[in-house]
Design a protein around this motif. Structure first.
Motif, short mmCIF file in Angstrom:
data_model
loop_
_atom_site.label_atom_id
_atom_site.label_comp_id
_atom_site.label_asym_id
_atom_site.label_seq_id
_atom_site.Cartn_x
_atom_site.Cartn_y
_atom_site.Cartn_z
N TRP A 191 83.71 78.26 22.76
CA TRP A 191 83.58 79.71 22.77
C TRP A 191 82.19 80.13 23.26
CZ3 TRP A 191 85.94 83.98 23.28
CH2 TRP A 191 85.37 85.20 22.88
N ALA A 192 81.18 79.39 22.85
CA ALA A 192 79.82 79.71 23.31
C ALA A 192 79.71 79.53 24.82
CB ALA A 192 78.81 78.83 22.59
N ILE A 193 80.38 78.50 25.36
CA ILE A 193 80.34 78.27 26.81
C ILE A 193 81.17 79.31 27.55
CG2 ILE A 193 81.01 76.66 28.64
CD1 ILE A 193 80.42 74.37 26.66
N LEU A 246 79.09 65.51 36.23
CA LEU A 246 78.95 66.62 35.28
C LEU A 246 79.33 67.94 35.94
CD1 LEU A 246 77.98 67.81 32.56
CD2 LEU A 246 75.68 67.86 33.52
N VAL A 247 78.86 68.16 37.16
CA VAL A 247 79.11 69.43 37.84
C VAL A 247 80.55 69.52 38.33
CG1 VAL A 247 78.46 70.87 39.81
CG2 VAL A 247 76.70 69.68 38.50
N SER A 248 81.09 68.42 38.88
CA SER A 248 82.37 68.50 39.56
C SER A 248 83.57 68.22 38.66
CB SER A 248 82.39 67.53 40.74
OG SER A 248 82.22 66.19 40.29
N GLN A 249 83.43 67.28 37.73
CA GLN A 249 84.60 66.86 36.96
C GLN A 249 84.57 67.37 35.52
OE1 GLN A 249 85.42 62.62 37.33
NE2 GLN A 249 84.55 62.58 39.38
N LEU A 250 83.45 67.19 34.84
CA LEU A 250 83.41 67.59 33.44
C LEU A 250 83.53 69.10 33.28
CD1 LEU A 250 80.72 65.21 31.90
CD2 LEU A 250 83.17 64.88 32.22
N THR A 251 82.98 69.87 34.23
CA THR A 251 83.14 71.32 34.12
C THR A 251 84.60 71.73 34.25
OG1 THR A 251 82.62 71.44 36.49
CG2 THR A 251 80.83 71.89 34.95
N THR A 252 85.34 71.05 35.12
CA THR A 252 86.78 71.34 35.25
C THR A 252 87.51 71.02 33.95
OG1 THR A 252 86.70 70.88 37.63
CG2 THR A 252 88.86 70.82 36.56
N GLN A 253 87.16 69.88 33.34
CA GLN A 253 87.80 69.53 32.08
C GLN A 253 87.48 70.55 30.99
OE1 GLN A 253 86.89 65.56 30.78
NE2 GLN A 253 88.01 65.75 28.85
N VAL A 254 86.24 71.01 30.94
CA VAL A 254 85.85 72.01 29.94
C VAL A 254 86.58 73.32 30.19
CG1 VAL A 254 83.92 73.43 29.15
CG2 VAL A 254 83.61 70.98 29.46
N GLN A 255 86.68 73.73 31.47
CA GLN A 255 87.37 74.99 31.78
C GLN A 255 88.84 74.92 31.39
OE1 GLN A 255 89.53 75.03 35.02
NE2 GLN A 255 90.44 76.72 33.88
N VAL A 256 89.50 73.81 31.70
CA VAL A 256 90.92 73.66 31.34
C VAL A 256 91.08 73.70 29.82
CG1 VAL A 256 92.88 72.08 31.38
CG2 VAL A 256 91.53 72.45 33.46
N SER A 257 90.21 73.02 29.11
CA SER A 257 90.30 73.00 27.65
C SER A 257 89.99 74.37 27.05
CB SER A 257 89.35 71.95 27.08
OG SER A 257 89.70 70.65 27.53
N ALA A 258 89.05 75.10 27.66
CA ALA A 258 88.74 76.43 27.16
C ALA A 258 89.95 77.35 27.27
CB ALA A 258 87.56 77.01 27.94
N LEU A 305 80.43 68.56 24.89
CA LEU A 305 79.08 68.26 24.39
C LEU A 305 78.08 68.18 25.54
CD1 LEU A 305 79.90 65.56 21.68
CD2 LEU A 305 78.84 67.78 21.26
N ALA A 306 78.47 67.51 26.64
CA ALA A 306 77.55 67.35 27.77
C ALA A 306 77.23 68.69 28.41
CB ALA A 306 78.16 66.40 28.80
N VAL A 307 78.26 69.51 28.66
CA VAL A 307 78.05 70.81 29.30
C VAL A 307 77.27 71.74 28.36
CG1 VAL A 307 79.19 72.85 30.22
CG2 VAL A 307 80.05 70.58 30.79
N ARG A 308 77.62 71.71 27.07
CA ARG A 308 76.94 72.59 26.12
C ARG A 308 75.45 72.27 26.05
NH1 ARG A 308 76.06 72.04 20.50
NH2 ARG A 308 75.54 69.92 21.21
N GLU A 309 75.12 70.97 26.03
CA GLU A 309 73.71 70.61 25.93
C GLU A 309 72.93 71.08 27.15
OE1 GLU A 309 70.67 66.84 25.86
OE2 GLU A 309 72.81 66.50 26.00
N LEU A 310 73.54 70.91 28.34
CA LEU A 310 72.84 71.35 29.55
C LEU A 310 72.61 72.85 29.53
CD1 LEU A 310 71.70 70.79 32.34
CD2 LEU A 310 74.00 71.06 33.26
N LEU A 311 73.63 73.63 29.15
CA LEU A 311 73.48 75.08 29.15
C LEU A 311 72.52 75.53 28.04
CD1 LEU A 311 77.16 76.20 29.83
CD2 LEU A 311 75.27 75.95 31.44
N ASP A 312 72.52 74.81 26.92
CA ASP A 312 71.56 75.16 25.86
C ASP A 312 70.13 74.92 26.32
OD1 ASP A 312 73.51 75.97 24.17
OD2 ASP A 312 73.44 74.23 22.84
N THR A 313 69.89 73.78 26.99
CA THR A 313 68.54 73.52 27.48
C THR A 313 68.16 74.52 28.55
OG1 THR A 313 69.45 71.89 29.03
CG2 THR A 313 68.62 71.07 26.93
N GLU A 314 69.16 75.00 29.32
CA GLU A 314 68.83 76.01 30.33
C GLU A 314 68.40 77.31 29.65
OE1 GLU A 314 70.63 78.91 33.72
OE2 GLU A 314 71.76 78.29 31.97
#
Length: 710
Positions: A17-19, A145-157, A354-363
């Motif tokens: 939800w935060a992402i 992280l940019v190409s595959q994990l973001t797609t997985q996160v978007q589908v799960s969201a 977890l990976a995407v959240r950490e990157l966006l949190d550090t940003e």
């Protein structure tokens, strides 16, 4: 990127939800349309079609031969065609709505994925190089992280947050239809079965189905572990492919094709095994999920039969009730299973989240820090001249270890000290040679000057103003680093120049290129309109190593920096190109404060006017070049050893090296050094000055050429 433990469905949903919240806010209209279409296709159309089919079945049953006169009197046969037409209309509407729903889902996925990938890519761009060095992520992992994990996160969201809301609404509709059917059946049973008993029975059946689905979906941790194993194997594969594809020349020269082919085969086999294990676990979970649906359907049909058996003798079970139960129970259980499967979905997607959240949190932390840093009111005391003096005042720095292991930051060792009380002066408007063996803090000092890091103690001052008093953007507009391995980017030649200054015009670019002798090189390599040509770099580059350095120099000078940091400018180029590059470098250094690091101390000395020598984190020698060469300090020893290595070869030194050596010898002579000092003093000559324990090895000036393609 290391996998963390399963965070659980609640925490994963909270991170999702935060992402996704800013992404959903941007697409709120499309999400509302998607929710409406989801409820219509999942429940409303299915429920309407099932009810119409039930009435059609009851009408056909009532219009049979045994009750033809009664059916004719009630007009039952006359309603067959309207019911049939209505049922067909609902099916047609369902088909159209299904297509609209899938199209809307594809559009929503595309926009959410694009927005999330842009957000993650922007977050990576905002990271200082210190972040990449500290985390230790390979380029292949970051690309993944940019190409595959973001797609997985978007589908799960979408699956957990948007589809989850639609599933809850559809579940309410389906339950309403089933309850209404059982209530109507109970109303026809007379006094045989009380309505309260029906509600109790239905509630027990629903709890049975939900409990069975929940128990089956407790396999979430197994799915999380299997998903993490697949992700780790994919990271290894991406890292291998990135390293090989970016260095094809070295692979060929080393004849390492067999080695990397074997590694690829081993990783591929391991990845296939992990994918098979994950697929087996997912299919096993899906197979088990079908059991509760059959169980609930059997219970509901059995309940309907029990109602008839417990009713008065003249009561009968209408076939339409069975149609409703048989038709809606699979839909009811599909939605119930989807809701119960949230845990498994959260377990599968949690490593990526977890990976995407950490990157966006550090940003977000970086944005807040930059806002604090840039938001301070400017002070007149922060103004500096066009040729600022740079001074180190007892600077101490050690690379910090990571304290907590996360998906993007594994644990590091103890702090690695680099600078230990370093104090030095880099005079205003002068070219200063920063001399030290490899690994002694030269590049780290450049990172400190650009504020990629801050010293743990001491100060770096520009014109006696602490560097920490300047906003980071201002520091990087005043100080420009020309890297030993310049970066070039996908796009045209113009695009690579615009990376240095986005508002530069073509006319300005041509003027600057002509000033430093680059325009003729570009037209020879890319044709009469080089700015529009696609830029080629790496193994397919059309420019030699020295020409690429000249390109990077022109790009770095577009912002007119006050301090120029040259990091190994002669690395990777041959002696002839080194000689050709010296002129443009000297021209670029005019009117600026310049710090030069280079492995070729002879060339470096010929270029520079001032010298600073680093040794194990401390400045052990510094001052004007002529004074240091006339003295007996570390710089003179290193310089003489470099001259021995450059001249004590089986033949004459290359012309550019010889000119540099001659220039250095002339300076030494003017400083009072004996003209024969280099030629008469050999390594075993007791009259020769002692050499540093850390000194440049023999042949250093000759070993710099690794790329000399024209």
């Amino acid at each position: 990127m290391e996998a963390a433990g399963d965070p659980g469905v609640r925490r994963t949903a909270a991170m999702l939800w935060a992402i996704a919240r800013p992404l959903f806010a941007k697409q709120r209209g499309l999400i509302a349309l998607y929710l409406l279409l989801s409820v219509l296709t999942l429940a409303v159309v299915q429920g309407a079609a099932t009810l119409l089919l039930a009435r059609l079945t009851d009408t056909i049953s009532a219009a049979g031969p045994a009750s033809a006169s009664e059916a004719a009197a009630s007009g039952g046969k006359a309603s067959l065609l309207p019911l049939f037409a209505g049922w067909l209309g609902v099916l047609a509407a369902g088909t159209w709505l299904g297509y609209a729903h899938k199209y809307c889902a594809a559009a929503l996925d595309s926009r959410l994925a694009m927005d999330l990938q842009r957000q993650v890519f922007t977050a990576l761009l905002r990271r200082d190089p210190a972040w990449f060095h500290a985390q230790g992520n390979s380029p292949g992992e970051l690309v993944m992280l940019v190409s595959q994990l973001t797609t997985q996160v978007q589908v799960s969201a979408r699956a957990l947050l948007v589809d989850g809301a639609a599933q809850v609404l559809a579940f309410v509709v389906i339950v309403g239809v089933l309850v209404w059917s059982l209530a109507e059946l109970a109303a026809r049973t007379g006094e045989g079965v009380a309505p309260a008993q029906l509600w109790l029975l239905f509630g027990a059946v629903a709890l049975l189905g939900a409990g069975a689905s929940w128990w089956i979906n407790r396999r979430g941790p197994d799915l999380h572990a299997a998903s993490s194993s697949v992700q780790t194997a994919m990271q290894r594969m991406n890292t291998l492919l990135t390293s090989v594809m970016t260095s094809p020349d070295e692979v060929k020269v080393l004849r390492a094709e067999a080695l990397f082919a074997q590694q690829h085969a081993e990783i591929s086999q391991h990845l296939a095994q992990q994918r098979l294990a994950l697929a087996a676990k997912i299919e096993a979970a899906n197979t088990l999920r079908g059991i509760p649906a059959d169980l609930v359907q059997a219970c509901l049909i059995g309940a309907a039969i029990a109602i008839v058996l417990l009713s008065p003798a003249d009561s009968a079970l209408r076939p339409g009730v069975l149609v409703v139960i048989v038709g809606l129970t699979p839909q009811f259980m599909m939605i119930l299973e989807a809701i119960a499967g949230w845990r498994a979905e959260a377990a599968i997607c949690s490593p990526a989240v977890l990976a995407v959240r950490e990157l966006l949190d550090t940003e977000r932390d970086a944005i807040a820090e930059e806002a604090r840093d840039s938001g301070a009111p400017a002070s007149p005391a922060l103004t500096i001249g066009p040729q600022p003096q740079v001074r180190l005042d007892d600077v101490c720095f050690a690379y910090p270890p990571a304290s907590v292991a996360t998906p993007l930051s594994p644990l590091h060792a103890t702090p690695y000290p680099v600078l230990d009380g370093a104090s030095a002066l880099f005079p205003a408007g002068k070219i200063t040679a920063l001399v030290a063996p490899s690994g002694m803090g030269k590049t780290t000092l450049f990172r400190l000057l650009l504020r990629f890091y801050n010293p743990q103690s001491g100060n770096i001052l520009l014109d006696e103003t602490p560097l920490s008093g300047f906003p980071i953007p201002e520091v990087r507009s005043r100080c420009m680093l020309i890297s030993q391995r310049p970066a070039f980017f996908q796009g045209t030649v113009r695009t690579n120049f615009l990376a240095g200054r986005p508002d530069v015009t073509d006319t300005e670019l041509r003027t600057e290129c002509e000033r430093y002798g680059l325009w003729g090189i570009l037209t020879a390599a890319y044709g009469p309109q080089p700015l529009d040509a696609q830029f080629f770099s790496g193994s397919v580059s059309r420019l030699s190593g020295g020409q690429e350095k000249r390109f990077a120099l022109v790009r770095g000078l577009l912002n007119s920096p006050h301090v120029l940091l040259l990091d190994e400018p002669t690395t990777g180029i041959d002696p002839l190109e080194k000689s050709a590059l010296t002129g443009p470098l000297t021209q670029a250094c005019t009117g600026r404060t310049v710090i030069v690091v280079d492995h070729d101390i002879l060339w470096q000395t010929a270029l520079c006017e001032h010298v600073v020598v680093l040794d194990r984190g401390r400045v052990v020698d510094q001052g004007p070049k002529a004074e240091l060469m006339a003295g007996q300090g570390p710089f003179r020893e290193m310089y003489l050893e470099a001259m021995r290595g450059g001249l004590a070869v089986g033949g004459a030194a290359p012309a550019p090296i010889a000119r540099a050596v001659q220039g250095g010898a002339a300076v030494a002579a003017r400083a009072g050094m004996p003209p024969s000092g280099v030629e008469s003093a050999g390594p075993d000559d007791p009259a020769a000055p002692p050499l540093l324990a850390m000194k440049l090895g023999p042949g250093t000036p000759r070993d710099g050429a690794s790329k000399a393609t024209g």
